[in-house]
Design a protein around this motif. Structure first.
Motif, PDB file in Angstrom:
ATOM      1  N   ASN A 111       1.013  -1.252   0.034  1.00 40.69           N
ATOM      2  CA  ASN A 111      -0.013  -0.062  -0.028  1.00 40.69           C
ATOM      3  C   ASN A 111       0.873   1.181  -0.113  1.00 40.69           C
ATOM      4  O   ASN A 111       0.616   2.360   0.510  1.00 40.69           O
ATOM      5  CB  ASN A 111      -0.695   0.174   1.109  1.00 40.69           C
ATOM      6  CG  ASN A 111      -0.252  -0.049   2.446  1.00 40.69           C
ATOM      7  OD1 ASN A 111       0.795   0.044   2.668  1.00 40.69           O
ATOM      8  ND2 ASN A 111      -1.125   0.254   3.776  1.00 40.69           N
ATOM      9  N   THR A 112       2.166   1.163  -0.656  1.00 39.84           N
ATOM     10  CA  THR A 112       3.016   2.301  -0.607  1.00 39.84           C
ATOM     11  C   THR A 112       2.503   3.520  -1.288  1.00 39.84           C
ATOM     12  O   THR A 112       2.261   4.631  -0.909  1.00 39.84           O
ATOM     13  CB  THR A 112       4.241   2.085  -1.379  1.00 39.84           C
ATOM     14  OG1 THR A 112       4.817   0.640  -0.594  1.00 39.84           O
ATOM     15  CG2 THR A 112       5.197   2.998  -1.392  1.00 39.84           C
ATOM     16  N   ASP A 113       1.487   3.104  -2.132  1.00 39.49           N
ATOM     17  CA  ASP A 113       0.963   4.290  -2.958  1.00 39.49           C
ATOM     18  C   ASP A 113       0.054   5.040  -2.104  1.00 39.49           C
ATOM     19  O   ASP A 113      -0.119   6.365  -2.195  1.00 39.49           O
ATOM     20  CB  ASP A 113       0.279   3.843  -4.142  1.00 39.49           C
ATOM     21  CG  ASP A 113      -0.892   2.685  -3.850  1.00 39.49           C
ATOM     22  OD1 ASP A 113      -0.561   1.682  -3.192  1.00 39.49           O
ATOM     23  OD2 ASP A 113      -2.131   2.705  -4.032  1.00 39.49           O
ATOM     24  N   ALA A 114      -0.890   4.499  -1.143  1.00 40.81           N
ATOM     25  CA  ALA A 114      -1.677   5.279  -0.380  1.00 40.81           C
ATOM     26  C   ALA A 114      -0.970   5.853   0.550  1.00 40.81           C
ATOM     27  O   ALA A 114      -1.316   7.064   0.860  1.00 40.81           O
ATOM     28  CB  ALA A 114      -2.486   3.885   0.454  1.00 40.81           C
ATOM     29  N   HIS A 115       0.278   5.345   1.256  1.00 41.25           N
ATOM     30  CA  HIS A 115       0.996   6.403   2.157  1.00 41.25           C
ATOM     31  C   HIS A 115       1.574   7.594   1.316  1.00 41.25           C
ATOM     32  O   HIS A 115       1.342   8.591   1.755  1.00 41.25           O
ATOM     33  CB  HIS A 115       2.410   5.494   2.382  1.00 41.25           C
ATOM     34  CG  HIS A 115       1.905   4.273   3.466  1.00 41.25           C
ATOM     35  ND1 HIS A 115       1.742   4.528   4.580  1.00 41.25           N
ATOM     36  CD2 HIS A 115       1.902   3.068   3.191  1.00 41.25           C
ATOM     37  CE1 HIS A 115       1.277   3.264   5.481  1.00 41.25           C
ATOM     38  NE2 HIS A 115       1.488   2.442   4.657  1.00 41.25           N
ATOM     39  N   LEU A 116       2.036   7.549   0.138  1.00 36.27           N
ATOM     40  CA  LEU A 116       2.462   8.564  -0.806  1.00 36.27           C
ATOM     41  C   LEU A 116       1.370   9.556  -0.917  1.00 36.27           C
ATOM     42  O   LEU A 116       1.350  10.522  -0.858  1.00 36.27           O
ATOM     43  CB  LEU A 116       3.044   8.197  -2.119  1.00 36.27           C
ATOM     44  CG  LEU A 116       4.449   7.426  -1.485  1.00 36.27           C
ATOM     45  CD1 LEU A 116       5.034   6.698  -2.912  1.00 36.27           C
ATOM     46  CD2 LEU A 116       5.639   8.077  -0.935  1.00 36.27           C
ATOM     47  N   ARG A 117       0.308   9.125  -1.504  1.00 40.64           N
ATOM     48  CA  ARG A 117      -0.882   9.943  -1.772  1.00 40.64           C
ATOM     49  C   ARG A 117      -1.397  10.740  -0.454  1.00 40.64           C
ATOM     50  O   ARG A 117      -1.719  11.674  -0.544  1.00 40.64           O
ATOM     51  CB  ARG A 117      -1.874   9.218  -2.148  1.00 40.64           C
ATOM     52  CG  ARG A 117      -1.812   8.350  -3.601  1.00 40.64           C
ATOM     53  CD  ARG A 117      -2.899   7.260  -4.204  1.00 40.64           C
ATOM     54  NE  ARG A 117      -2.382   6.877  -5.284  1.00 40.64           N
ATOM     55  CZ  ARG A 117      -2.846   6.087  -5.977  1.00 40.64           C
ATOM     56  NH1 ARG A 117      -4.137   5.388  -5.447  1.00 40.64           N
ATOM     57  NH2 ARG A 117      -2.622   5.285  -7.126  1.00 40.64           N
ATOM     58  N   SER A 118      -1.398  10.013   0.686  1.00 39.65           N
ATOM     59  CA  SER A 118      -1.734  10.738   2.107  1.00 39.65           C
ATOM     60  C   SER A 118      -1.027  11.617   2.173  1.00 39.65           C
ATOM     61  O   SER A 118      -1.235  12.821   2.716  1.00 39.65           O
ATOM     62  CB  SER A 118      -1.860   9.612   3.066  1.00 39.65           C
ATOM     63  OG  SER A 118      -1.913  10.255   4.402  1.00 39.65           O
ATOM     64  N   VAL A 119       0.398  11.544   2.100  1.00 40.51           N
ATOM     65  CA  VAL A 119       1.314  12.725   2.248  1.00 40.51           C
ATOM     66  C   VAL A 119       1.109  13.647   1.413  1.00 40.51           C
ATOM     67  O   VAL A 119       1.173  15.042   1.961  1.00 40.51           O
ATOM     68  CB  VAL A 119       2.953  12.068   2.349  1.00 40.51           C
ATOM     69  CG1 VAL A 119       3.791  13.336   2.063  1.00 40.51           C
ATOM     70  CG2 VAL A 119       3.192  11.170   3.100  1.00 40.51           C
ATOM     71  N   LEU A 120       0.886  13.436  -0.004  1.00 41.88           N
ATOM     72  CA  LEU A 120       0.650  14.477  -0.811  1.00 41.88           C
ATOM     73  C   LEU A 120      -0.514  15.385  -0.584  1.00 41.88           C
ATOM     74  O   LEU A 120      -0.899  16.687  -0.627  1.00 41.88           O
ATOM     75  CB  LEU A 120       0.584  13.967  -2.384  1.00 41.88           C
ATOM     76  CG  LEU A 120       0.442  14.902  -3.372  1.00 41.88           C
ATOM     77  CD1 LEU A 120       1.583  15.694  -3.487  1.00 41.88           C
ATOM     78  CD2 LEU A 120       0.135  14.087  -4.629  1.00 41.88           C
ATOM     79  N   MET A 121      -1.551  14.685  -0.192  1.00 39.58           N
ATOM     80  CA  MET A 121      -2.933  15.261  -0.026  1.00 39.58           C
ATOM     81  C   MET A 121      -3.230  15.809   1.516  1.00 39.58           C
ATOM     82  O   MET A 121      -3.820  16.836   1.638  1.00 39.58           O
ATOM     83  CB  MET A 121      -4.204  14.394  -0.169  1.00 39.58           C
ATOM     84  CG  MET A 121      -4.133  13.975  -1.531  1.00 39.58           C
ATOM     85  SD  MET A 121      -4.519  15.114  -2.596  1.00 39.58           S
ATOM     86  CE  MET A 121      -6.140  15.633  -2.136  1.00 39.58           C
ATOM     87  N   GLY A 122      -2.329  15.334   2.389  1.00 38.70           N
ATOM     88  CA  GLY A 122      -2.169  15.867   4.019  1.00 38.70           C
ATOM     89  C   GLY A 122      -3.353  15.195   4.663  1.00 38.70           C
ATOM     90  O   GLY A 122      -4.270  14.620   4.200  1.00 38.70           O
ATOM     91  N   ARG A 123      -3.179  15.155   6.076  1.00 34.42           N
ATOM     92  CA  ARG A 123      -3.924  14.375   6.888  1.00 34.42           C
ATOM     93  C   ARG A 123      -4.731  14.933   7.859  1.00 34.42           C
ATOM     94  O   ARG A 123      -5.553  14.604   8.691  1.00 34.42           O
ATOM     95  CB  ARG A 123      -3.058  13.316   7.501  1.00 34.42           C
ATOM     96  CG  ARG A 123      -2.462  12.463   6.726  1.00 34.42           C
ATOM     97  CD  ARG A 123      -1.325  11.365   7.356  1.00 34.42           C
ATOM     98  NE  ARG A 123      -1.768  11.033   8.785  1.00 34.42           N
ATOM     99  CZ  ARG A 123      -0.906  10.669   9.477  1.00 34.42           C
ATOM    100  NH1 ARG A 123       0.476  10.873   9.391  1.00 34.42           N
ATOM    101  NH2 ARG A 123      -1.348  10.283  10.761  1.00 34.42           N
ATOM    102  N   SER A 124      -4.865  16.491   7.476  1.00 37.44           N
ATOM    103  CA  SER A 124      -5.789  17.002   8.464  1.00 37.44           C
ATOM    104  C   SER A 124      -6.309  18.476   7.740  1.00 37.44           C
ATOM    105  O   SER A 124      -5.519  18.829   6.679  1.00 37.44           O
ATOM    106  CB  SER A 124      -5.102  17.700   9.625  1.00 37.44           C
ATOM    107  OG  SER A 124      -4.112  18.626   9.448  1.00 37.44           O
ATOM    108  N   VAL A 125      -7.205  19.067   8.089  1.00 40.84           N
ATOM    109  CA  VAL A 125      -7.912  20.503   7.668  1.00 40.84           C
ATOM    110  C   VAL A 125      -8.280  21.028   9.014  1.00 40.84           C
ATOM    111  O   VAL A 125      -8.686  20.570  10.053  1.00 40.84           O
ATOM    112  CB  VAL A 125      -8.980  20.344   6.742  1.00 40.84           C
ATOM    113  CG1 VAL A 125      -8.580  19.748   5.445  1.00 40.84           C
ATOM    114  CG2 VAL A 125     -10.212  19.744   7.491  1.00 40.84           C
ATOM    115  N   THR A 126      -7.735  22.491   9.093  1.00 41.49           N
ATOM    116  CA  THR A 126      -8.310  23.301   9.848  1.00 41.49           C
ATOM    117  C   THR A 126      -9.000  24.517   9.269  1.00 41.49           C
ATOM    118  O   THR A 126      -9.049  24.939   8.593  1.00 41.49           O
ATOM    119  CB  THR A 126      -6.983  23.987  10.703  1.00 41.49           C
ATOM    120  OG1 THR A 126      -6.143  23.081  11.042  1.00 41.49           O
ATOM    121  CG2 THR A 126      -7.491  25.047  11.768  1.00 41.49           C
TER     122      THR A 126
END
Length: 164
Positions: A111-126
């Motif tokens: 699931n390396t693609d999922a890890h990389l996509r998560s980094v690119l998209m970000g894991r939070s919003v404020t």
């Protein structure tokens, strides 16, 4: 000053999934009693993201909103889906051995693609909170995305609200 924290759960599928969590986040804001402040929506999961986007209204045959499917299509061009071992450097043999110690199947580490996509998209919003309302704009919705395509899982969505 109030600091309020709430967690709710969602269920992902074995493909990229997107959950409109705006209603649950709004309920957390009401529960907090905060009228002026900041609201954080966060994923503790390293293959997931949180984003603000407009609702697409239309869905594909899998039930994925078309705008979210467009996002997956674009991300797939940037970060190809991990289909087999060796496609990416991760997972290496030490990671597979450590995962086996957690009773995880080796294929779950593809699931390396999922890890990389998560980094690119970000894991939070404020988001700012003004007069008891989240400032999302006219069409804004809060989405929790799970990019992991190796297994379905229950995920935690964390909301923290700070203000008065």
């Amino acid at each position: 000053m109030t600091v309020y924290h709430e967690i709710f759960k969602i269920q992902s599928d074995r493909r990229p999934t997107f959950h409109d969590v705006t209603g649950q986040v709004q309920a957390a804001l009401i529960n907090s009693g905060v009228k002026e402040g900041l609201l954080l929506v966060f994923s503790q999961h390293t293959t997931c993201s949180v984003m603000v986007q407009e609702a697409s209204d239309d869905v594909n045959y899998w039930g994925t909103e078309l705008l979210m499917q467009d996002l997956v299509n674009v991300l797939t061009h940037i970060i190809p889906t991990c289909l087999t071992e060796g496609q990416y450097l991760h997972p290496g043999p030490k990671h597979i051995q450590a995962a086996a110690g957690r009773d995880e199947l080796p294929s779950w580490s593809l699931n390396t693609d999922a890890h990389l996509r998560s980094v690119l998209m970000g894991r939070s919003v404020t988001l700012p909170v003004n007069d008891g309302a989240m400032l999302l704009g006219d069409f804004g919705r809060i989405y929790f995305a799970d990019f992991d395509q190796v297994r379905a899982r229950e995920r935690n969505v964390r909301v923290q609200i700070v203000g008065e």
